[in-house]
Design an enzyme around this catalytic site. Structure first.
Site, short mmCIF file in Angstrom:
data_model
loop_
_atom_site.label_atom_id
_atom_site.label_comp_id
_atom_site.label_asym_id
_atom_site.label_seq_id
_atom_site.Cartn_x
_atom_site.Cartn_y
_atom_site.Cartn_z
N HIS A 219 -1.55 1.10 7.71
CA HIS A 219 -1.96 1.05 6.30
C HIS A 219 -1.84 2.45 5.70
O HIS A 219 -2.11 3.45 6.37
CB HIS A 219 -3.40 0.54 6.20
CG HIS A 219 -3.94 0.56 4.81
ND1 HIS A 219 -3.51 -0.30 3.83
CD2 HIS A 219 -4.88 1.36 4.23
CE1 HIS A 219 -4.16 -0.04 2.71
NE2 HIS A 219 -4.99 0.96 2.92
N CYS B 84 0.84 -1.21 0.00
CA CYS B 84 0.00 0.00 0.00
C CYS B 84 0.87 1.26 0.00
O CYS B 84 0.47 2.30 -0.54
CB CYS B 84 -0.94 -0.01 1.20
SG CYS B 84 -0.11 -0.07 2.79
#
Length: 1244
Positions: free
Chosen positions: A305, A50
């Site tokens: 994340h 990510c």
């Protein structure tokens, strides 16, 4: 570098990704989903990428970077097609980046893959699963691009767009001398702790001055003395794009742990950098910057994340928020409501349809179909709620509609046909234009979302997911666990050309446009095929004209092929569409048509609910692929009334009666017949149909998996119950007893106590025949039925010759179809441990008796070389007798064999060493597998050790057959075969040349010197000139490599704890050797200057009794090569990874005080130095390169990478999509910190 500091957090992924009623298929078989309403593409997360996805999206939405990259053509970068050619210089990273950007801009898919790009980085599957810091990636990726673009017109791409200069100045207060130092930057790192926002941080860095005064003075070079001075920094050159990294992660020295700074930190959408610049005389526009990307980190310092907020500068996406969509939906619903009020009267519509019909009467169902065709909506959907059913509505208007006597056909009365034609003609003069206007406004000109200023739309790009956001949503990222981590500003002066607005094809090279066009065409084709496959539903239409009703169910009067018509239809269509399709298939159908759900049952075809409601979709009504539908008039089939619904389901019962003759004398025998009853049949009706006067009925109350002797009698008070209510289902057994048999039943307790047991059934399949398709039959038995009786009954049922009974046996069949060991014929079902429904195979060959053992055996543990065989022996036979029988059956001879058990790894395990013991005494059981192994059993306390001869491999020069010699490892391939007369095996052994010398038998109490002496007697070793055992070095063999070095010739072999399966390799030496316990044996090899290769390795003995540190090893190596310590570099080689790990700097020897502090031992992590390790040495006087790798390492790594890709591909084909639970994931152990790197070729 950061290990799992930024480990991926998957808590945001929903696990609800299967639609109701849809077939779940592997995602690989389906094309990627198209883009959503935003018209922007996301990027797939490969497991931990990510951080990479967020940075790539930022670069994509930097139009100047994107277009500069696209401007580099194949003549400068090469082509991906040439990347496999050995001599081609292909700049793979910029080419893959170009291709990814083209996919993100043009390919109609929800998310693009970065697999090809990360492969060009040289990343393995582990690297893609490990997350890193996006700020670190930004610098490494820019460095890799700069290296890749050397020698092209884009060599200065990064510098041109991102390079800035900071100048640090110190001004002397006395002589005013200015000392300055200039620093280049690609991004600015600013503090977060103790700072309110970006402007304050920049003010502290570039406006505030630091003063040298009092005890902290500055030595001025001009004054040549300590003076007071001021220190400051300014931005000398501003780049077109300013990247700012926020120091969110800090270290708490009191708690000795890392933490994330989550305090409020503001940053503006627009910022004026004039106060922070050295030159301030230019126009304000030169200093104005606008925010266009914010990379956000969600989570803490040990997990999280990344996603990114991006401003769509070129207006490539469709920006519309959910609330605006809701407003449009409400507006449309309001218009639909107003239009509904103006809907015409159904009376006029029906009169219009009937007036156009030339026939006098049409079926009522056909009238409904014509209404659906004319208005595009069915009667049930539009009018039923207000006016009731169509037939009822027609009956309520007898003055207009004329129905046939049976009510199935309708026509318009003559007086109303003329009136309707006049009315409709007048109406058609007035209404069409108005109606058309309404339709045009509604469908052709839908309201557009409100226009906003150009290029100010923001989107949240979260891996594969893209959604629009408002500019004020950025303020939510000022603080908290989910907060801004990197900021990207662009100069306000940078204006985009008008032709770039909303044009994703702008400046994309022609070859990429063609590639994307072809890919989109292929995607559309695949989606059409997939849509048809996913939503196509195969229905089986059973026609009533081909069926007859008897014995409680429907049965075809013709063949199945003639009675059933297959129809394929889209599951999203409605029942009205299905009905119309059936009408078109059956053109000759007359009268009403009713569609009913049907289901094949053991008794026959049974009907359930009628499919009613033309507006309901096939998916919504519960129709599944392969569903059965019965087409009839809803009343009768072939003149017989059919009762439909679950309350009239037919049930097949097995009716048992006592047999007149009982063969075998063990257990009880029954005659069996099948009868069909409706599940609503009462027990009284069941009794009158089955039991004679005075007879009783019993049911088996035991479950299928129990052995309870539980037959229950139906009493008089149970006679009002139904078949279903008492639990009788298909296949259930009921026992009928006449009055003379009732003496065996205790009617008071309701149990059958005297003679019978749990009634069960078994399946027997014929494996004796030669037919391709083996037949099988169902045999009824009790748990006390003898297996010989089951075999005889199966032979009769299969219509086989009864002589086969003496030459056959019954063998259970496992779940995977393997025949298990035969069951003794004098066993009962209970003794054979068979459950209801077990499958038995009728096979040729006599069954073993209860005193015999059926065993499997094989020669060697490799089933691929020799098949598994079977044998029957007495359990009182000895191991030697059993071995002789097995050798005779397998065609082997000689005494050089012994038996072993097969362990859980399907390899030869424990030896049956007591050859005179019986199989029963050694607990050898029926069905066990034994392995015939070559070689005699060693006596107790003796070891049988395979010996390998280890020779130094000849050195090959750089580039000479490097493919065959990877990392100095010579591969010697010969097959492993087990044979009585075969020569000993010589398999592959890396490291050095290994050849098999033979086996020796030696007592465990013997010394290592005795072992070496015995080795010298082997034929292979007699050719070697070895004067004494001291000229031999002994190693254990570990994974086909030399493992542990065996020291001390006087030590007993039992003290080494070698184990039963140890193998030893012997290495000849040029001089005597007797290594002590504190001496480490290393193999050192000097690098060849100017070549990526090494000279032949030499043995180096290093005494580590005092210390085993980096400094001590460097001294020993330098002394060995007679070089200064500061003129060598050393590294340890890891052959399994084809990697060299440099052994850290010799400068640990800075001071005696520091040397007193105990340094880390090289025998611990990360070096784990041990005997036999390879140490590479670089002579810095001749070779200043720090790269220890060789061409052979490159080949080895490439092979490993290809193997990893193949494994990942096969795993993707095999594994279903993982579902991530919504609840919090369990805490994982932290992974070791690993540096991030991108491998780039040399283009200078």
């Amino acid at each position: 570098m950061f290990g799992d500091l930024f480990e991926e957090d998957f808590s945001f992924i929903s696990n609800n990704h299967y639609g109701k009623g849809k077939k779940s298929k592997p995602r690989e078989s389906e094309p990627p989903a198209p883009r959503d309403f935003t018209n922007l593409s996301g990027i797939k997360n490969q497991g931990g990428t990510c951080y990479l996805n967020s940075l790539l999206q930022t670069l994509l939405f930097t139009p100047e970077f994107r277009e500069a990259l696209f401007s580099l053509g194949p003549e400068e970068l090469g082509t991906l097609d040439d990347s496999r050619k050995p001599d081609a210089k292909v700049r793979i990273i910029p080419l893959q980046l170009q291709r990814l950007f083209a996919q993100l801009l043009l390919l109609d898919q929800q998310a693009a893959s970065t697999a090809d790009l990360t492969e060009s980085f040289g990343w393995s599957g582990h690297e893609e699963m490990r997350q890193h810091d996006v700020q670190e990636l930004n610098r490494i990726l820019f460095s890799a691009l700069e290296t890749s673009l050397v020698g092209t017109s884009g060599h200065d791409l990064i510098n041109r767009l991102y390079h800035g200069i900071v100048v640090n100045q110190i001004v002397c207060k006395e002589c005013k001398n200015v000392s300055e130092r200039q620093e280049d930057f690609l991004d600015l790192t600013v503090a977060v702790k103790g700072v309110a926002g970006l402007e304050e941080a920049l003010w502290n860095m570039y406006v505030e001055e630091e003063y040298f005064e009092n005890d902290n003075l500055y030595r001025c070079g001009a004054c040549d003395k300590l003076v007071e001075a001021s220190k400051s920094a300014k931005l000398r050159k501003l780049p077109p794009f300013l990247t700012i990294s926020l120091l969110r992660f800090n270290f708490d020295f009191e708690k000795c742990e890392r933490y994330k700074e989550t305090s409020c930190y503001t940053f503006p959408i627009q910022i004026n950098l004039r106060p922070f610049c050295e030159q301030t005389e230019m126009d304000d526009s030169e200093y104005m910057y606008e925010l266009f990307s914010v990379i956000i980190h969600k989570g803490g310092c040990y997990g999280g994340h990344y996603h990114v907020y991006i401003r769509d500068v070129d207006e490539l996406g469709n920006w519309q928020l959910q609330e605006e969509e809701d407003g449009l939906i409400e507006e449309k619903a309001l218009r639909d409501t107003e239009n509904a009020k103006e809907t015409e009267n159904p009376l006029a519509v029906l009169k219009g349809i009937l007036s156009e019909e030339e026939a006098k009467q049409i079926p009522v169902d056909q009238l409904g179909q014509k209404l659906l065709e004319k208005k595009g909506v069915s009667w049930n959907k539009k009018y039923r709620k207000q006016y009731g059913a169509l037939r009822k509505y027609l009956q309520n208007h007898p003055q207009i509609f004329q129905l046939s006597p049976d009510g199935n056909k309708v026509s318009l009365k003559e007086t109303h046909k003329l009136l309707f034609k006049l009315d409709s003609h007048g109406q058609n003069l007035q209404s069409p234009s108005q109606k058309n206007d309404v339709q045009w406004n509604c469908e052709k000109n839908p309201p557009r979302p409100r226009a906003a200023s150009a290029g100010c739309h923001w989107f949240d790009l979260n891996d594969s997911k893209v959604q629009p956001i408002k500019e004020k949503d950025i303020e939510k990222q000022f603080q908290g666990k989910e907060s801004a981590y990197m900021l990207f500003y662009r100069k306000a002066q940078l204006k985009r050309p008008p032709e770039a607005r909303g044009n994703p094809r702008y400046q994309i090279p022609e070859h990429l446009l063609n590639e994307m066009n072809a890919a989109n065409t292929e995607l559309q084709k695949k989606r059409a095929e997939c849509d048809s496959a996913n939503n196509g539903m195969d229905l089986h239409l059973h026609l009533s004209s081909c069926y007859k009703f008897h014995n409680g169910a429907l049965h075809p009067s013709l063949s199945c092929k003639e009675s059933v018509v297959d129809l394929t239809i889209d599951r999203r269509k409605t029942l009205g569409d299905l009905r119309q399709a059936v009408f078109q298939m059956l053109e000759s159908w007359e009268g009403d048509m009713v569609l009913s759900m049907a289901k094949p049952l053991p008794a026959g075809l049974h009907l359930y609910q009628v499919l009613d409601g033309d507006e309901v979709t096939l998916d919504g009504v519960g129709l599944a692929d392969g569903a059965d539908i019965f087409v009839w008039n809803g009343k009768e089939v072939g003149g017989t009334k059919v009762l439909a619904g679950p309350e009239h389901e037919p049930v097949v019962l097995n009716v048992l009666r006592l047999a007149e003759h009982n063969e075998g004398g063990k257990g009880q025998h029954f005659s069996e017949a099948q009868h069909v009853f409706s599940c609503s049949t009462s027990l009284a009706q069941l009794h009158s149909a089955l039991a004679p006067a005075g007879g009783i009925i019993l049911k088996n109350g035991s479950g299928a998996d129990t052995e309870a002797k539980n037959w229950e009698v139906f009493h008089e008070e149970d006679m009002k119950e139904t078949v279903r209510s008492v639990g009788l289902r298909d296949g259930c057994s009921v026992l009928i007893l006449d009055s003379h048999d009732q003496s065996f039943v205790n009617v008071a307790s309701g149990n059958l106590t005297a003679f019978t047991y749990d009634i069960s059934w078994l399946q027997v399949k014929n494996f004796c025949g030669v037919e391709e398709e083996e037949k099988h039959v169902k045999i009824t038995a009790t748990i006390e039925t003898v297996m010989s009786d089951i075999k005889m009954k199966a032979i009769r049922e299969l219509q086989l010759q009864e002589e086969l009974a003496n030459e056959s046996c019954l063998r259970p069949v496992s779940g995977n179809g393997k025949l298990l060991f035969p069951v003794p014929e004098d066993y009962t079902v209970k003794e054979a441990e068979l459950k209801m429904g077990s499958l038995l195979g009728l096979c040729r060959g006599k069954a073993p008796t209860s005193t015999q053992l059926f065993l499997y055996f094989m020669v060697g543990s490799d089933q691929s070389c020799r098949p598994e065989m079977e044998i029957v022996v007495e359990e009182t036979a000895s191991v030697r007798e059993c071995l002789n029988l097995m050798l005779e059956k397998s065609g082997l001879s000689g005494d050089n064999w012994h038996l072993r058990r097969l362990d859980w790894c399907y390899e030869a395990g424990e030896a049956l060493s007591q050859e005179n013991a019986t199989l029963k005494e050694l607990n050898v059981c029926r069905g066990d597998t034994l392995v015939i192994t070559e070689g005699k059993l060693p006596e107790k306390g003796f070891l049988k050790i395979p010996i390998w001869w280890l020779k130094p491999s000849g050195h090959k020069k750089h580039g000479e057959n490097a493919q065959d010699q990877v990392n100095g490892i010579t591969w010697k391939m010969e097959a492993l075969q087990v044979s009585a007369a075969a020569a000993p095996p010589e398999p592959t052994h890396p490291g050095l040349d290994l050849c098999y010398a033979g086996r020796i038998e030696i007592a465990g109490e013997a010394s290592l010197e005795d072992l070496k002496m015995q080795v010298l007697t082997l034929p292979c070793c007699q050719e070697q000139v070895v004067p004494l055992p001291l000229f031999l070095r002994a190693w254990t063999l570990d994974s086909k490599r030399p493992g542990k070095l065996l020291r001390d010739n006087k030590r007993r072999l039992s003290d080494y704890r070698l184990g039963a399966r140890v193998e030893i390799c012997i290495e000849p030496l040029q001089e005597e050797e007797n290594l002590g316990p504190h001496e480490l044996l290393l193999r050192v090899q000097m690098g060849i200057p100017g070549e990526r290769d090494y000279s032949r390795s030499q043995d180096l003995v290093w005494d580590i009794s005092k210390e085993c540190t980096t400094w001590a090893l460097r001294q020993r190596v330098a002394s060995h090569y007679c070089l200064p310590v500061d003129k060598i570099e050393i590294a340890k080689y890891f052959p399994e990874r084809f990697e060299w790990l440099p052994i850290s700097s010799w400068t640990q020897q800075i001071s005696k005080r520091k040397r007193r502090k105990k340094q880390a031992s090289l025998q611990s992590a990360p070096y784990h130095l041990k005997d036999g390790d390879i140490i590479g040495v670089k002579n810095l006087l001749l070779d200043d390169t720090k790269d220890f790798s060789t061409v052979r390492d490159d080949i080895g790594k490439e092979k490993q990478r290809q193997l990893a890709l193949e494994k990942r591909k096969s795993r993707q084909e095999r594994v279903q999509d993982p579902l991530f639970p919504e609840e919090k994931l369990p805490t994982k152990p932290r992974k070791p910190e690993v540096a991030l790197s991108i491998n780039v070729g040399v283009f200078r």
